[in-house]
Enzyme design. Structure first.
Site, PDB file in Angstrom:
ATOM      1  CD  GLU A 179       6.837  -7.283  -5.229  1.00  0.00           C
ATOM      2  OE1 GLU A 179       7.823  -7.985  -4.980  1.00  0.00           O
ATOM      3  OE2 GLU A 179       6.299  -6.544  -4.384  1.00  0.00           O
ATOM      4  CE  LYS A 228       6.482  -2.144  -2.777  1.00  0.00           C
ATOM      5  NZ  LYS A 228       5.399  -2.021  -1.779  1.00  0.00           N
ATOM      6  N   GLY A 284       0.799  -1.222   0.000  1.00  0.00           N
ATOM      7  CA  GLY A 284       0.000   0.000   0.000  1.00  0.00           C
ATOM      8  C   GLY A 284       0.827   1.264   0.000  1.00  0.00           C
TER       9      GLY A 284
END
Length: 619
Positions: free
Chosen positions: A543, A420, A417
């Site tokens: 990620e 990013k 949250g």
């Protein structure tokens, strides 16, 4: 609202939730795109009407010849010829209308698809995929009914109607007056029903969209649903939507069913009136039997196009209900429509400078539109959707400032949250900043076209999708001119060479729907390979190693290190091992930058980073 008022409200009364309503004028452009077939169909309709109108006159002549015991001769052959010509004209006109109907569906789908795939990302975030798919499939199909169920035939039939009306006026004005009274009453009834059909049809199409969305959700998550033992509950949910669509369809059927008998009753009543009054007038010598027979034939010819008109009213109103949903999407601004206004409001763009940072965030704040924020808050765990209590709905970033140096690796870290993924989305111009600016080589990206910005940037999403098709199809998505050798090389660079050996088809091996034939790590590496193959100067990795085991993560890091030599990288880190080697680390919390520096500097200076590093929870 009281219970009595609720009961008195018509189920077909319009309310704001029914969606936009299209007008007949909005339908005309779809028809005029096919002027040639439309004109031909109308001309054939006029000739067909003329051939039909001539038949009662010839029948009247035949009766008179029989009464006088005169030879029929050419009359019979002429009558047979007219019947055959009418049949041929009708058949070819039907073909033209069917073909034109398919053309209208195709053109509407092409226009809708082109607009839909150019919509801003905010629209996709706020809408359900199934409902959008339904508009392309189900709603556009209803436009065919405008042509194939009577509109153009009704226009051509108007010639028959007018000709029959004139002939009946000449034969017996009294009988025509009685007939007109019955028909006028039926027209009033059908006109009153037309609005209800449109409202009911719009509601039906909305429910079909809800059903498609529910089914798409269930099919897309079928493995999770089965593993959770929720199959029966999902079946009930989808079936509930199906029942809702059925009920709305029944409502349409109820109103349409009233239109059909109105036409039948009008014809039967007119026929009985003509027989009764006409028989009386034959008996008293006002008209002849031949004239009465001709009048009855003209009556049938007048009633038939009237029935077509009633059918056209029903079909057109259903189509207009669907067209309203189509135009709701077509009328939306495309992603690039606001670029000119944005660019005009931005200060002088300046000139790209080799010494300027590759990317610079300068006082950037961002809030999602309300509709998107509501949709996002319903998604648990999505990085860019969390909103802290002190933020307004949808607010994600506040006064963000940091630079990304050319040829360097910058990592974004922070709790879920923190904003990013939103930062990467803003760099890609999926959204534009609420305030502040993002500069690419010193130039405000809002002064550059989105295509220009995205051509310089490779982007691998957190859950990077793999498109149904082959391995080659996925690799060539951003690099359509890449050779097979290039594809094989980039697959080996991300440790996917063994995937080619598993299937004799090699690069043509299918990956399945959503890449289901690949593991989670393989899907992510394929997405990275796709971006690397395009060789952009800037690479965004969200990620990128989250689905990899230790061995493959190390190989992926090696591959990333290799491509990072001459590229600028921005990495959202999942693991500490991915972060420590970064040239700069930006720490975010609740949409604010709370620290920048190297790993060793941040461990000393930023408590939040120290805590994340301690637990390796850099997510």
């Amino acid at each position: 609202m009281s219970s009595s008022s609720s009961r008195s409200r018509s189920p077909f009364a319009r309310n704001p939730d029914d969606g936009p309503r299209a007008t007949f004028g909005q339908l005309l452009p779809y028809l005029f795109e096919h002027k040639g077939p439309l004109t031909a169909a109308l001309v054939l309709g006029v000739f067909g009407a003329a051939a039909s109108l001539a038949q009662p006159l010839l029948v009247s002549q035949v009766i008179q010849f029989v009464e006088r015991s005169q030879p029929l001769g050419w009359l019979v052959w002429a009558l047979v010829a007219l019947v055959i010509v009418s049949a041929l004209i009708s058949g070819y006109q039907h073909y033209l209308l069917q073909r034109m109907g398919e053309g209208v569906v195709l053109s509407s789908r092409r226009r809708l698809i082109a607009r839909m795939l150019h919509l801003p990302i905010a629209q996709f975030d706020a809408r359900r995929t199934g409902d959008l798919v339904s508009r392309v499939g189900s709603d556009t199909t209803l436009l065919r009914a405008v042509l194939t169920q009577g509109l153009v035939e009704a226009i051509g039939g108007s010639v028959t109607f007018l000709g029959a009306l004139i002939a009946m006026l000449i034969i017996d004005p009294v009988l025509l007056g009685l007939t007109a009274a019955v028909i006028a009453a039926s027209i009033v009834v059908v006109g009153a029903l037309a609005g209800r059909i449109r409202v009911a049809s719009a509601r039906t199409q909305k429910k079909v969209g809800d059903l498609t969305a529910a089914l798409e959700r269930a099919i897309g998550s079928v493995r999770t649903i089965r593993a959770s033992g929720a199959t029966d509950r999902e079946i009930e949910t989808v079936q509930t939507e199906a029942v809702g669509a059925w009920r709305m369809g029944v409502n349409v059927a109820k109103v349409s069913a009233l239109v059909v008998p109105v036409a039948g009753v009008a014809m039967q009543a007119s026929f009985l009136v003509v027989l009764g009054v006409g028989g009386f007038r034959v008996a008293n010598g006002s008209i002849t039997i031949a004239s009465l027979v001709a009048f009855i034939l003209f009556l049938f010819m007048m009633i038939m196009p009237l029935g077509q008109a009633f059918g056209a009213i029903s079909a057109t109103n259903q189509a207009l209900g669907a067209l309203g949903r189509i135009h709701e999407i077509v009328s939306l601004d495309a992603e690039t429509d606001s670029d000119a206004d944005i660019a005009a409001s931005v200060p002088e763009p300046g000139v790209a400078s080799p010494s300027a940072p590759a990317i610079a965030f300068q006082g950037v704040s961002f809030s999602y539109p309300d509709a998107v924020a509501r949709a996002h808050r319903e998604s648990d765990g999505a990085d860019h959707t969390d909103v802290t209590p002190d933020q307004s709905p949808g607010a994600v970033l506040r006064d963000v400032n940091f630079d990304v140096e050319r040829g360097k690796r910058t990592a974004l870290v922070g709790p879920s949250g923190a904003g990013k993924s939103t930062i990467l989305g803003l760099i890609e111009r999926f959204y534009d900043t609420t305030s502040g600016s993002i500069r690419l080589g010193g130039v405000d990206i809002r002064t550059l076209s989105r295509d220009d910005v995205r051509s310089r940037i490779g982007y691998v999403e957190q859950d990077a999708p793999v498109l149904a098709g082959s391995i080659r199809d996925n690799l060539l998505l951003a690099s359509p001119d890449a050779t097979d050798a290039d594809c094989v090389e980039v697959l080996h660079s991300v440790n996917l060479g063994d995937v080619l050996g598993r299937n004799p088809q090699g690069l043509d091996a299918p990956v399945g729907e959503d890449g289901i034939m690949l593991s989670g790590g393989e899907r992510q590496r394929l997405a990275i390979a796709r971006s690397i193959l395009a060789a952009p100067p800037i690479l965004l990795l969200d990620e990128s190693t989250s689905s990899l085991d230790g061995v493959n993560e190390q190989k992926m890091r090696t591959a990333i290190d290799a491509v990072a030599a001459d590229r600028t990288l921005i990495v959202i880190a999942h693991r500490l091992s991915t972060v420590v080697d970064s040239d700069r680390i930006v720490v975010l919390d609740q949409g604010r930058v709370i620290g920048t520096g190297t790993h060793s500097e941040l461990v000393q200076e930023v408590p939040l980073y120290r805590d994340l590093a301690k637990h390796q929870l850099l997510v």
